[in-house]
Enzyme design. Structure first.
Site, PDB file in Angstrom:
ATOM      1  N   GLY A  11       6.888  12.605 -20.643  1.00 36.34           N
ATOM      2  CA  GLY A  11       6.368  13.328 -19.471  1.00 36.34           C
ATOM      3  C   GLY A  11       7.419  13.445 -18.381  1.00 36.34           C
ATOM      4  O   GLY A  11       8.568  13.028 -18.549  1.00 36.34           O
ATOM      5  N   TYR A  12       7.000  14.015 -17.260  1.00 42.88           N
ATOM      6  CA  TYR A  12       7.931  14.347 -16.167  1.00 42.88           C
ATOM      7  C   TYR A  12       8.581  13.095 -15.585  1.00 42.88           C
ATOM      8  O   TYR A  12       9.792  12.906 -15.673  1.00 42.88           O
ATOM      9  CB  TYR A  12       7.140  15.115 -15.112  1.00 42.88           C
ATOM     10  CG  TYR A  12       7.862  15.525 -13.868  1.00 42.88           C
ATOM     11  CD1 TYR A  12       7.213  15.486 -12.633  1.00 42.88           C
ATOM     12  CD2 TYR A  12       9.189  15.969 -13.889  1.00 42.88           C
ATOM     13  CE1 TYR A  12       7.853  15.887 -11.469  1.00 42.88           C
ATOM     14  CE2 TYR A  12       9.843  16.382 -12.733  1.00 42.88           C
ATOM     15  CZ  TYR A  12       9.159  16.325 -11.519  1.00 42.88           C
ATOM     16  OH  TYR A  12       9.798  16.718 -10.354  1.00 42.88           O
ATOM     17  N   SER A 126      -0.857   6.599  -7.161  1.00 44.12           N
ATOM     18  CA  SER A 126      -0.657   7.855  -6.424  1.00 44.12           C
ATOM     19  C   SER A 126      -1.138   7.715  -4.985  1.00 44.12           C
ATOM     20  O   SER A 126      -2.063   6.957  -4.698  1.00 44.12           O
ATOM     21  CB  SER A 126      -1.444   8.972  -7.125  1.00 44.12           C
ATOM     22  OG  SER A 126      -1.522  10.125  -6.312  1.00 44.12           O
ATOM     23  N   TYR A 151      -9.817  12.411 -10.758  1.00 43.32           N
ATOM     24  CA  TYR A 151      -8.436  11.945 -11.014  1.00 43.32           C
ATOM     25  C   TYR A 151      -8.091  10.836 -10.022  1.00 43.32           C
ATOM     26  O   TYR A 151      -7.611   9.771 -10.401  1.00 43.32           O
ATOM     27  CB  TYR A 151      -7.444  13.099 -10.888  1.00 43.32           C
ATOM     28  CG  TYR A 151      -6.033  12.619 -10.678  1.00 43.32           C
ATOM     29  CD1 TYR A 151      -5.468  12.612  -9.400  1.00 43.32           C
ATOM     30  CD2 TYR A 151      -5.294  12.108 -11.732  1.00 43.32           C
ATOM     31  CE1 TYR A 151      -4.197  12.132  -9.193  1.00 43.32           C
ATOM     32  CE2 TYR A 151      -4.018  11.623 -11.532  1.00 43.32           C
ATOM     33  CZ  TYR A 151      -3.477  11.627 -10.260  1.00 43.32           C
ATOM     34  OH  TYR A 151      -2.220  11.133 -10.039  1.00 43.32           O
ATOM     35  N   LYS A 155      -7.207   6.560 -10.445  1.00 41.15           N
ATOM     36  CA  LYS A 155      -6.068   5.805  -9.909  1.00 41.15           C
ATOM     37  C   LYS A 155      -6.575   4.609  -9.084  1.00 41.15           C
ATOM     38  O   LYS A 155      -6.054   3.505  -9.173  1.00 41.15           O
ATOM     39  CB  LYS A 155      -5.165   6.701  -9.057  1.00 41.15           C
ATOM     40  CG  LYS A 155      -4.375   7.724  -9.835  1.00 41.15           C
ATOM     41  CD  LYS A 155      -3.492   7.067 -10.907  1.00 41.15           C
ATOM     42  CE  LYS A 155      -2.705   8.080 -11.711  1.00 41.15           C
ATOM     43  NZ  LYS A 155      -1.935   7.459 -12.811  1.00 41.15           N
ATOM     44  N   TYR A 178       2.939   7.027  -5.820  1.00 47.27           N
ATOM     45  CA  TYR A 178       3.857   8.147  -5.618  1.00 47.27           C
ATOM     46  C   TYR A 178       3.278   9.100  -4.585  1.00 47.27           C
ATOM     47  O   TYR A 178       2.063   9.335  -4.581  1.00 47.27           O
ATOM     48  CB  TYR A 178       4.059   8.971  -6.891  1.00 47.27           C
ATOM     49  CG  TYR A 178       4.304   8.221  -8.147  1.00 47.27           C
ATOM     50  CD1 TYR A 178       3.904   8.742  -9.359  1.00 47.27           C
ATOM     51  CD2 TYR A 178       4.929   6.978  -8.151  1.00 47.27           C
ATOM     52  CE1 TYR A 178       4.114   8.063 -10.534  1.00 47.27           C
ATOM     53  CE2 TYR A 178       5.152   6.290  -9.327  1.00 47.27           C
ATOM     54  CZ  TYR A 178       4.735   6.836 -10.520  1.00 47.27           C
ATOM     55  OH  TYR A 178       4.941   6.164 -11.679  1.00 47.27           O
ATOM     56  N   PHE A 179       4.145   9.724  -3.838  1.00 44.12           N
ATOM     57  CA  PHE A 179       3.696  10.813  -2.975  1.00 44.12           C
ATOM     58  C   PHE A 179       3.877  12.097  -3.792  1.00 44.12           C
ATOM     59  O   PHE A 179       3.273  12.173  -4.899  1.00 44.12           O
ATOM     60  CB  PHE A 179       4.394  10.699  -1.619  1.00 44.12           C
ATOM     61  CG  PHE A 179       3.704   9.596  -0.837  1.00 44.12           C
ATOM     62  CD1 PHE A 179       3.838   8.265  -1.234  1.00 44.12           C
ATOM     63  CD2 PHE A 179       2.842   9.885   0.213  1.00 44.12           C
ATOM     64  CE1 PHE A 179       3.146   7.242  -0.585  1.00 44.12           C
ATOM     65  CE2 PHE A 179       2.156   8.866   0.871  1.00 44.12           C
ATOM     66  CZ  PHE A 179       2.302   7.553   0.480  1.00 44.12           C
ATOM     67  N   ASN A 180       4.688  13.035  -3.396  1.00 45.30           N
ATOM     68  CA  ASN A 180       4.740  14.258  -4.209  1.00 45.30           C
ATOM     69  C   ASN A 180       6.064  14.385  -4.951  1.00 45.30           C
ATOM     70  O   ASN A 180       7.030  14.892  -4.387  1.00 45.30           O
ATOM     71  CB  ASN A 180       4.483  15.487  -3.326  1.00 45.30           C
ATOM     72  CG  ASN A 180       3.035  15.565  -2.905  1.00 45.30           C
ATOM     73  OD1 ASN A 180       2.494  14.622  -2.319  1.00 45.30           O
ATOM     74  ND2 ASN A 180       2.374  16.651  -3.241  1.00 45.30           N
ATOM     75  N   ARG A 232       3.002  17.189   3.507  1.00 44.68           N
ATOM     76  CA  ARG A 232       3.137  16.281   2.377  1.00 44.68           C
ATOM     77  C   ARG A 232       4.476  15.569   2.436  1.00 44.68           C
ATOM     78  O   ARG A 232       5.383  16.004   3.162  1.00 44.68           O
ATOM     79  CB  ARG A 232       3.057  17.066   1.044  1.00 44.68           C
ATOM     80  CG  ARG A 232       1.701  17.693   0.755  1.00 44.68           C
ATOM     81  CD  ARG A 232       0.679  16.626   0.458  1.00 44.68           C
ATOM     82  NE  ARG A 232      -0.616  17.186   0.111  1.00 44.68           N
ATOM     83  CZ  ARG A 232      -1.529  17.592   0.974  1.00 44.68           C
ATOM     84  NH1 ARG A 232      -1.294  17.464   2.297  1.00 44.68           N
ATOM     85  NH2 ARG A 232      -2.700  18.075   0.565  1.00 44.68           N
TER      86      ARG A 232
HETATM   87  C1  WQD Z   1       0.939  20.325  -2.046  1.00 41.42           C
HETATM   88  C2  WQD Z   1       0.606  21.231  -0.882  1.00 41.42           C
HETATM   89  C3  WQD Z   1      -1.401  22.527  -1.164  1.00 41.42           C
HETATM   90  C4  WQD Z   1       0.026  25.038  -4.429  1.00 41.42           C
HETATM   91  C5  WQD Z   1      -1.230  16.470  -6.085  1.00 41.42           C
HETATM   92  C6  WQD Z   1      -2.045  15.303  -6.511  1.00 41.42           C
HETATM   93  C7  WQD Z   1      -1.234  14.040  -6.319  1.00 41.42           C
HETATM   94  C8  WQD Z   1       0.071  14.164  -7.042  1.00 41.42           C
HETATM   95  C9  WQD Z   1       0.828  15.397  -6.553  1.00 41.42           C
HETATM   96  C10 WQD Z   1      -0.152  13.197  -9.228  1.00 41.42           C
HETATM   97  C11 WQD Z   1      -0.886  21.244  -0.547  1.00 41.42           C
HETATM   98  C12 WQD Z   1      -0.175  23.427  -1.079  1.00 41.42           C
HETATM   99  C13 WQD Z   1      -0.047  24.065  -3.451  1.00 41.42           C
HETATM  100  C14 WQD Z   1      -0.029  26.408  -4.065  1.00 41.42           C
HETATM  101  C15 WQD Z   1      -0.180  25.770  -1.766  1.00 41.42           C
HETATM  102  N1  WQD Z   1      -0.158  14.274  -8.438  1.00 41.42           N
HETATM  103  N2  WQD Z   1      -0.148  24.442  -2.140  1.00 41.42           N
HETATM  104  N3  WQD Z   1      -0.124  26.718  -2.730  1.00 41.42           N
HETATM  105  O1  WQD Z   1      -2.265  18.330  -3.935  1.00 41.42           O
HETATM  106  O2  WQD Z   1      -0.480  17.215  -2.468  1.00 41.42           O
HETATM  107  O3  WQD Z   1      -0.944  16.351  -4.724  1.00 41.42           O
HETATM  108  O4  WQD Z   1      -0.030  16.524  -6.799  1.00 41.42           O
HETATM  109  O5  WQD Z   1       0.017  12.055  -8.964  1.00 41.42           O
HETATM  110  O6  WQD Z   1      -1.971  12.974  -6.843  1.00 41.42           O
HETATM  111  O7  WQD Z   1      -3.179  15.237  -5.684  1.00 41.42           O
HETATM  112  O8  WQD Z   1       0.209  18.528  -4.487  1.00 41.42           O
HETATM  113  O9  WQD Z   1       1.717  20.386  -4.949  1.00 41.42           O
HETATM  114  O10 WQD Z   1      -0.756  20.671  -5.469  1.00 41.42           O
HETATM  115  O11 WQD Z   1       0.021  20.646  -3.096  1.00 41.42           O
HETATM  116  O12 WQD Z   1      -0.275  26.082  -0.558  1.00 41.42           O
HETATM  117  O13 WQD Z   1       0.003  27.349  -4.917  1.00 41.42           O
HETATM  118  O14 WQD Z   1       0.927  22.573  -1.247  1.00 41.42           O
HETATM  119  O15 WQD Z   1      -2.473  23.069  -0.421  1.00 41.42           O
HETATM  120  O16 WQD Z   1      -1.012  21.338   0.844  1.00 41.42           O
HETATM  121  P1  WQD Z   1      -0.953  17.650  -3.805  1.00 41.42           P
HETATM  122  P2  WQD Z   1       0.310  20.115  -4.585  1.00 41.42           P
END
Ligand code: WQD
Length: 351
Positions: A11-12, A126, A151, A155, A178-180, A232
Protein backbone atom coordinates in the site's frame (compact mmCIF):
# COMPACT_ATOMS: atom_id res chain seq x y z
CA UNK A 1 19.08 -7.78 10.89
CA UNK A 2 15.91 -7.40 12.95
CA UNK A 3 12.83 -8.62 11.03
CA UNK A 4 9.72 -6.43 10.91
CA UNK A 5 6.39 -7.66 9.55
CA UNK A 6 4.65 -4.88 7.63
CA UNK A 7 0.98 -5.51 6.93
CA UNK A 8 -0.30 -3.64 3.89
CA UNK A 9 3.26 -3.51 2.57
CA UNK A 10 2.07 -3.00 -1.03
CA UNK A 11 0.00 0.00 0.00
CA UNK A 12 0.84 3.70 -0.07
CA UNK A 13 2.34 4.28 3.38
CA UNK A 14 3.32 0.65 3.87
CA UNK A 15 5.56 0.58 0.79
CA UNK A 16 7.27 3.86 1.70
CA UNK A 17 7.83 2.54 5.22
CA UNK A 18 9.42 -0.69 3.96
CA UNK A 19 11.89 1.41 1.94
CA UNK A 20 12.76 3.42 5.05
CA UNK A 21 13.07 0.34 7.27
CA UNK A 22 15.44 -1.37 4.81
CA UNK A 23 17.49 1.81 4.39
CA UNK A 24 17.86 1.84 8.17
CA UNK A 25 19.13 -1.71 8.44
CA UNK A 26 15.96 -3.69 9.11
CA UNK A 27 14.72 -6.76 7.28
CA UNK A 28 11.09 -6.31 6.18
CA UNK A 29 8.49 -8.83 5.07
CA UNK A 30 5.02 -7.84 3.86
CA UNK A 31 1.56 -9.34 4.14
CA UNK A 32 -0.89 -7.86 1.68
CA UNK A 33 -3.79 -9.58 -0.14
CA UNK A 34 -3.59 -6.90 -2.86
CA UNK A 35 -7.33 -6.28 -2.66
CA UNK A 36 -6.60 -2.55 -2.61
CA UNK A 37 -2.99 -2.50 -3.83
CA UNK A 38 -0.69 -3.75 -6.57
CA UNK A 39 2.12 -6.29 -6.05
CA UNK A 40 3.97 -4.32 -8.72
CA UNK A 41 4.86 -1.82 -5.99
CA UNK A 42 7.26 -4.45 -4.63
CA UNK A 43 9.28 -4.08 -7.83
CA UNK A 44 9.60 -0.36 -7.13
CA UNK A 45 10.78 -1.09 -3.57
CA UNK A 46 13.38 -3.53 -4.94
CA UNK A 47 14.65 -0.96 -7.44
CA UNK A 48 15.07 1.63 -4.66
CA UNK A 49 16.59 -0.63 -1.98
CA UNK A 50 18.15 -3.46 -4.00
CA UNK A 51 16.26 -5.86 -1.74
CA UNK A 52 13.55 -8.29 -2.90
CA UNK A 53 10.72 -8.05 -0.36
CA UNK A 54 8.70 -11.20 0.32
CA UNK A 55 4.94 -10.58 0.35
CA UNK A 56 2.50 -13.09 1.81
CA UNK A 57 -0.67 -12.70 -0.24
CA UNK A 58 -2.89 -13.41 2.74
CA UNK A 59 -6.15 -11.96 4.04
CA UNK A 60 -5.53 -11.13 7.70
CA UNK A 61 -9.20 -11.90 8.39
CA UNK A 62 -8.25 -15.56 7.84
CA UNK A 63 -6.72 -16.52 11.18
CA UNK A 64 -5.13 -19.80 10.07
CA UNK A 65 -3.39 -18.18 7.10
CA UNK A 66 -2.19 -15.33 9.32
CA UNK A 67 -0.96 -17.74 12.01
CA UNK A 68 1.02 -19.68 9.40
CA UNK A 69 3.09 -16.58 8.56
CA UNK A 70 4.33 -16.44 12.14
CA UNK A 71 5.03 -20.19 12.20
CA UNK A 72 7.24 -19.65 9.16
CA UNK A 73 8.90 -16.50 10.57
CA UNK A 74 9.71 -17.12 14.23
CA UNK A 75 12.26 -14.26 14.18
CA UNK A 76 9.78 -11.39 13.77
CA UNK A 77 10.59 -8.77 16.43
CA UNK A 78 7.97 -6.21 15.49
CA UNK A 79 4.82 -5.59 13.49
CA UNK A 80 3.76 -2.41 11.75
CA UNK A 81 0.06 -2.76 10.95
CA UNK A 82 -1.19 -0.68 8.00
CA UNK A 83 -3.55 -3.13 6.29
CA UNK A 84 -7.09 -1.75 6.54
CA UNK A 85 -9.81 -0.25 4.37
CA UNK A 86 -9.53 3.53 4.54
CA UNK A 87 -12.18 5.20 2.43
CA UNK A 88 -14.37 7.46 4.57
CA UNK A 89 -17.20 7.51 2.00
CA UNK A 90 -17.08 3.75 1.34
CA UNK A 91 -17.25 3.10 5.09
CA UNK A 92 -20.47 5.11 5.32
CA UNK A 93 -22.01 3.00 2.52
CA UNK A 94 -20.69 -0.35 3.87
CA UNK A 95 -20.13 -0.07 7.64
CA UNK A 96 -20.17 -3.84 8.38
CA UNK A 97 -17.51 -4.48 5.73
CA UNK A 98 -15.32 -1.88 7.45
CA UNK A 99 -15.88 -3.10 11.00
CA UNK A 100 -15.30 -6.72 10.00
CA UNK A 101 -12.23 -6.12 7.84
CA UNK A 102 -10.46 -3.56 10.01
CA UNK A 103 -11.21 -5.09 13.40
CA UNK A 104 -11.08 -8.85 12.69
CA UNK A 105 -7.70 -8.42 10.96
CA UNK A 106 -6.37 -6.47 13.96
CA UNK A 107 -7.62 -9.03 16.48
CA UNK A 108 -6.15 -11.92 14.47
CA UNK A 109 -2.80 -10.15 14.43
CA UNK A 110 -2.91 -9.48 18.17
CA UNK A 111 -3.69 -13.16 18.81
CA UNK A 112 -0.48 -13.96 16.95
CA UNK A 113 1.41 -11.30 18.92
CA UNK A 114 0.25 -13.10 22.07
CA UNK A 115 0.94 -16.62 20.80
CA UNK A 116 4.41 -15.83 19.44
CA UNK A 117 5.38 -13.25 22.08
CA UNK A 118 6.09 -10.54 19.51
CA UNK A 119 7.54 -7.73 21.63
CA UNK A 120 6.60 -4.62 19.60
CA UNK A 121 3.47 -3.47 17.73
CA UNK A 122 3.02 -0.23 15.79
CA UNK A 123 -0.48 0.75 14.64
CA UNK A 124 -1.53 2.97 11.77
CA UNK A 125 -4.06 5.33 13.30
CA UNK A 126 -5.42 8.64 12.07
CA UNK A 127 -6.20 12.21 13.07
CA UNK A 128 -9.76 11.18 12.31
CA UNK A 129 -9.96 10.03 15.94
CA UNK A 130 -10.09 13.72 16.98
CA UNK A 131 -13.26 14.43 14.97
CA UNK A 132 -13.93 18.19 14.82
CA UNK A 133 -11.57 19.52 17.54
CA UNK A 134 -12.58 22.54 19.65
CA UNK A 135 -8.99 23.72 19.96
CA UNK A 136 -6.20 23.44 17.35
CA UNK A 137 -3.47 22.45 16.99
CA UNK A 138 -4.37 19.10 18.59
CA UNK A 139 -2.02 17.32 20.97
CA UNK A 140 -2.08 13.62 21.88
CA UNK A 141 -4.07 14.64 24.96
CA UNK A 142 -6.82 16.33 22.94
CA UNK A 143 -9.89 14.26 23.82
CA UNK A 144 -11.20 12.21 20.89
CA UNK A 145 -14.63 13.31 19.65
CA UNK A 146 -17.28 10.98 18.15
CA UNK A 147 -15.91 9.78 14.82
CA UNK A 148 -17.40 11.18 11.62
CA UNK A 149 -17.57 7.79 9.89
CA UNK A 150 -17.38 4.00 10.45
CA UNK A 151 -13.81 4.24 9.15
CA UNK A 152 -13.02 6.70 11.93
CA UNK A 153 -14.69 4.42 14.48
CA UNK A 154 -12.49 1.50 13.37
CA UNK A 155 -9.44 3.63 14.15
CA UNK A 156 -10.81 4.69 17.55
CA UNK A 157 -11.80 1.11 18.41
CA UNK A 158 -8.48 -0.18 17.11
CA UNK A 159 -6.63 2.15 19.49
CA UNK A 160 -8.77 0.99 22.42
CA UNK A 161 -8.30 -2.70 21.57
CA UNK A 162 -4.51 -2.26 21.39
CA UNK A 163 -4.47 -0.21 24.59
CA UNK A 164 -6.29 -2.90 26.54
CA UNK A 165 -4.27 -5.69 24.90
CA UNK A 166 -1.00 -3.96 25.85
CA UNK A 167 -2.08 -3.75 29.50
CA UNK A 168 -2.71 -7.49 29.63
CA UNK A 169 0.33 -8.65 27.63
CA UNK A 170 4.11 -8.10 27.71
CA UNK A 171 4.25 -6.55 24.22
CA UNK A 172 4.59 -2.76 23.93
CA UNK A 173 2.67 -0.70 21.39
CA UNK A 174 2.81 2.64 19.61
CA UNK A 175 -0.19 4.29 17.96
CA UNK A 176 0.71 6.71 15.16
CA UNK A 177 -2.01 9.24 14.29
CA UNK A 178 -1.39 10.40 10.72
CA UNK A 179 -2.71 13.71 9.51
CA UNK A 180 -2.92 13.97 5.72
CA UNK A 181 -0.20 11.90 4.02
CA UNK A 182 0.56 13.17 0.50
CA UNK A 183 3.32 13.05 -2.11
CA UNK A 184 5.50 10.20 -3.36
CA UNK A 185 9.03 8.84 -3.02
CA UNK A 186 11.50 11.22 -4.78
CA UNK A 187 12.55 8.34 -7.09
CA UNK A 188 9.01 8.21 -8.55
CA UNK A 189 9.32 4.40 -8.34
CA UNK A 190 6.58 4.11 -5.70
CA UNK A 191 3.61 6.30 -4.85
CA UNK A 192 -0.11 6.31 -4.18
CA UNK A 193 -2.28 4.12 -6.44
CA UNK A 194 -5.85 5.36 -5.92
CA UNK A 195 -8.36 2.72 -7.02
CA UNK A 196 -11.15 4.35 -9.01
CA UNK A 197 -11.91 8.05 -8.59
CA UNK A 198 -9.83 9.41 -5.70
CA UNK A 199 -11.56 11.09 -2.74
CA UNK A 200 -8.48 12.79 -1.31
CA UNK A 201 -7.54 16.30 -2.37
CA UNK A 202 -4.00 15.86 -3.69
CA UNK A 203 -4.70 12.91 -6.03
CA UNK A 204 -7.77 14.82 -7.28
CA UNK A 205 -5.52 17.83 -7.96
CA UNK A 206 -2.87 15.83 -9.83
CA UNK A 207 -5.44 13.83 -11.84
CA UNK A 208 -7.14 17.09 -12.83
CA UNK A 209 -3.81 18.64 -13.81
CA UNK A 210 -2.93 15.62 -15.99
CA UNK A 211 -6.38 15.65 -17.62
CA UNK A 212 -7.88 12.48 -16.06
CA UNK A 213 -10.48 14.53 -14.16
CA UNK A 214 -12.29 17.57 -15.57
CA UNK A 215 -11.86 19.83 -12.55
CA UNK A 216 -11.32 20.08 -8.81
CA UNK A 217 -14.39 20.94 -6.78
CA UNK A 218 -13.45 22.81 -3.61
CA UNK A 219 -15.93 21.50 -1.07
CA UNK A 220 -16.97 24.80 0.44
CA UNK A 221 -15.34 28.22 0.82
CA UNK A 222 -17.75 29.50 3.50
CA UNK A 223 -16.05 27.95 6.52
CA UNK A 224 -14.81 30.14 9.41
CA UNK A 225 -11.18 30.02 8.22
CA UNK A 226 -8.79 32.61 6.75
CA UNK A 227 -9.95 32.01 3.19
CA UNK A 228 -13.18 30.08 3.82
CA UNK A 229 -11.82 26.66 2.84
CA UNK A 230 -10.98 23.82 5.25
CA UNK A 231 -7.63 23.59 6.98
CA UNK A 232 -5.60 20.38 7.06
CA UNK A 233 -2.11 19.26 8.05
CA UNK A 234 -0.49 17.85 4.91
CA UNK A 235 2.62 15.77 5.52
CA UNK A 236 4.94 14.03 3.08
CA UNK A 237 4.55 10.24 3.01
CA UNK A 238 8.34 9.82 3.40
CA UNK A 239 8.28 11.82 6.64
CA UNK A 240 5.47 9.57 7.85
CA UNK A 241 7.45 6.49 6.78
CA UNK A 242 10.58 7.53 8.65
CA UNK A 243 8.57 8.11 11.82
CA UNK A 244 7.63 4.41 11.71
CA UNK A 245 11.27 3.36 11.62
CA UNK A 246 11.96 5.70 14.52
CA UNK A 247 8.96 4.29 16.45
CA UNK A 248 10.30 0.74 16.04
CA UNK A 249 13.75 1.87 17.18
CA UNK A 250 12.12 3.74 20.11
CA UNK A 251 10.56 0.46 21.25
CA UNK A 252 13.56 -1.78 20.55
CA UNK A 253 15.91 0.60 22.39
CA UNK A 254 13.66 0.47 25.44
CA UNK A 255 12.88 4.19 25.38
CA UNK A 256 9.16 3.71 25.86
CA UNK A 257 8.05 3.92 29.47
CA UNK A 258 4.42 3.10 28.63
CA UNK A 259 2.59 -0.04 27.57
CA UNK A 260 1.02 1.94 24.74
CA UNK A 261 2.33 5.30 23.42
CA UNK A 262 0.51 7.70 21.08
CA UNK A 263 2.12 10.16 18.66
CA UNK A 264 0.71 12.75 16.27
CA UNK A 265 2.36 12.52 12.86
CA UNK A 266 1.65 15.87 11.30
CA UNK A 267 3.84 18.65 9.90
CA UNK A 268 2.40 21.07 12.45
CA UNK A 269 1.33 23.43 9.64
CA UNK A 270 -2.31 24.15 8.83
CA UNK A 271 -2.93 24.69 5.11
CA UNK A 272 -6.27 25.59 3.50
CA UNK A 273 -7.60 23.83 0.40
CA UNK A 274 -7.14 27.00 -1.66
CA UNK A 275 -3.56 27.37 -0.40
CA UNK A 276 -2.86 23.74 -1.33
CA UNK A 277 -4.18 24.38 -4.85
CA UNK A 278 -2.00 27.51 -5.13
CA UNK A 279 1.05 25.59 -3.92
CA UNK A 280 0.44 22.96 -6.60
CA UNK A 281 0.05 25.58 -9.34
CA UNK A 282 3.30 27.28 -8.30
CA UNK A 283 5.25 24.01 -8.32
CA UNK A 284 3.77 22.48 -11.47
CA UNK A 285 3.23 25.62 -13.53
CA UNK A 286 -0.23 24.23 -14.30
CA UNK A 287 -3.21 26.56 -13.90
CA UNK A 288 -5.68 24.24 -12.19
CA UNK A 289 -9.31 24.12 -13.28
CA UNK A 290 -11.24 24.32 -10.01
CA UNK A 291 -14.65 25.45 -8.92
CA UNK A 292 -16.25 26.15 -5.55
CA UNK A 293 -18.92 23.59 -4.65
CA UNK A 294 -21.01 22.60 -1.66
CA UNK A 295 -19.51 21.47 1.60
CA UNK A 296 -18.77 17.71 1.89
CA UNK A 297 -20.71 16.04 4.74
CA UNK A 298 -18.44 14.87 7.56
CA UNK A 299 -15.63 17.26 6.73
CA UNK A 300 -13.74 18.67 9.70
CA UNK A 301 -13.48 22.50 9.49
CA UNK A 302 -9.88 22.74 10.63
CA UNK A 303 -7.31 20.42 12.14
CA UNK A 304 -3.55 20.35 12.34
CA UNK A 305 -1.07 18.77 14.71
CA UNK A 306 1.02 19.82 17.61
CA UNK A 307 3.82 17.37 16.76
CA UNK A 308 6.24 18.34 19.53
CA UNK A 309 5.82 15.06 21.45
CA UNK A 310 6.78 12.93 18.43
CA UNK A 311 9.68 15.28 17.62
CA UNK A 312 10.98 14.99 21.17
CA UNK A 313 10.40 11.31 21.95
CA UNK A 314 11.22 9.88 18.51
CA UNK A 315 13.88 12.47 17.60
CA UNK A 316 11.77 12.99 14.48
CA UNK A 317 11.78 16.02 12.22
CA UNK A 318 9.89 16.52 8.97
CA UNK A 319 12.18 17.03 5.97
CA UNK A 320 9.72 17.78 3.16
CA UNK A 321 7.95 21.07 2.48
CA UNK A 322 4.49 21.60 0.99
CA UNK A 323 6.21 22.37 -2.33
CA UNK A 324 8.06 19.02 -2.13
CA UNK A 325 4.76 17.26 -1.45
CA UNK A 326 3.17 18.79 -4.51
CA UNK A 327 6.25 18.30 -6.72
CA UNK A 328 6.61 14.58 -5.89
CA UNK A 329 2.86 13.99 -6.20
CA UNK A 330 2.91 15.65 -9.62
CA UNK A 331 5.97 13.66 -10.82
CA UNK A 332 4.25 10.44 -9.72
CA UNK A 333 1.02 11.34 -11.57
CA UNK A 334 3.04 12.01 -14.69
CA UNK A 335 4.67 8.61 -14.34
CA UNK A 336 1.28 6.91 -13.91
CA UNK A 337 0.15 8.48 -17.19
CA UNK A 338 2.83 6.37 -18.87
CA UNK A 339 2.86 3.29 -16.65
CA UNK A 340 -0.62 2.83 -15.15
CA UNK A 341 -1.15 -0.38 -17.17
CA UNK A 342 2.09 -1.66 -15.59
CA UNK A 343 0.54 -1.45 -12.13
CA UNK A 344 -2.87 -2.73 -13.11
CA UNK A 345 -1.54 -5.70 -15.10
CA UNK A 346 -0.90 -7.71 -11.89
CA UNK A 347 -2.77 -5.87 -9.19
CA UNK A 348 -6.01 -7.77 -9.80
CA UNK A 349 -4.33 -11.11 -10.30
CA UNK A 350 -5.88 -12.55 -7.16
CA UNK A 351 -5.39 -16.25 -7.90
C1 WQD B 1 -8.82 17.26 2.51
C2 WQD B 1 -9.54 18.57 2.29
C3 WQD B 1 -11.86 18.35 1.69
C4 WQD B 1 -11.23 16.51 -2.22
C5 WQD B 1 -9.13 11.79 4.93
C6 WQD B 1 -9.43 10.83 6.03
C7 WQD B 1 -8.23 10.74 6.94
C8 WQD B 1 -7.02 10.39 6.14
C9 WQD B 1 -6.80 11.42 5.03
C10 WQD B 1 -6.71 8.01 6.19
C11 WQD B 1 -10.95 18.58 2.88
C12 WQD B 1 -11.06 18.99 0.56
C13 WQD B 1 -11.01 17.06 -0.97
C14 WQD B 1 -11.81 17.30 -3.24
C15 WQD B 1 -11.88 19.16 -1.73
N1 WQD B 1 -7.17 9.10 5.57
N2 WQD B 1 -11.33 18.37 -0.74
N3 WQD B 1 -12.10 18.61 -2.95
O1 WQD B 1 -10.93 14.19 4.49
O2 WQD B 1 -8.96 15.52 5.48
O3 WQD B 1 -8.92 13.06 5.48
O4 WQD B 1 -7.99 11.40 4.23
O5 WQD B 1 -6.16 7.89 7.22
O6 WQD B 1 -8.49 9.74 7.89
O7 WQD B 1 -10.52 11.34 6.76
O8 WQD B 1 -8.67 14.26 3.33
O9 WQD B 1 -7.92 14.78 1.07
O10 WQD B 1 -10.28 13.90 1.39
O11 WQD B 1 -9.72 16.22 2.11
O12 WQD B 1 -12.16 20.35 -1.50
O13 WQD B 1 -12.07 16.85 -4.40
O14 WQD B 1 -9.71 18.76 0.89
O15 WQD B 1 -13.11 19.00 1.85
O16 WQD B 1 -11.20 19.86 3.38
P1 WQD B 1 -9.47 14.34 4.72
P2 WQD B 1 -9.15 14.73 1.89
Amino acid sequence: MKKILVTGGCGYIGSHTIVDLVENGFEAISVDNNSKSSPRILEGIEKITGKKIKNYKVDLCNFDDTFAIFQENTDIVGIIHFAAFKSVSESVEQPLMYFENNLVSLINLLKCVQEFNIPYFVFSSSCTVYGNPDVIPVTEQTPPKPAESPYGYTKQMGEQIINEFSKANPSQSVLLRYFNPVGAHPSTLIGELPIGKPANLVPVITQTAIGRLPQVTVYGDDYPTRDGSCIRDYIHVCDIAHAHTLAVQFLINGRSSKRCEVFNLGSGNGVTVLEAIKAFEEVSGVALNYTIGDRRPGDVVAIYANNEYARKMLSWATKYTLADMMATAWKWEQRLKVDEKFFQSKSYDLN
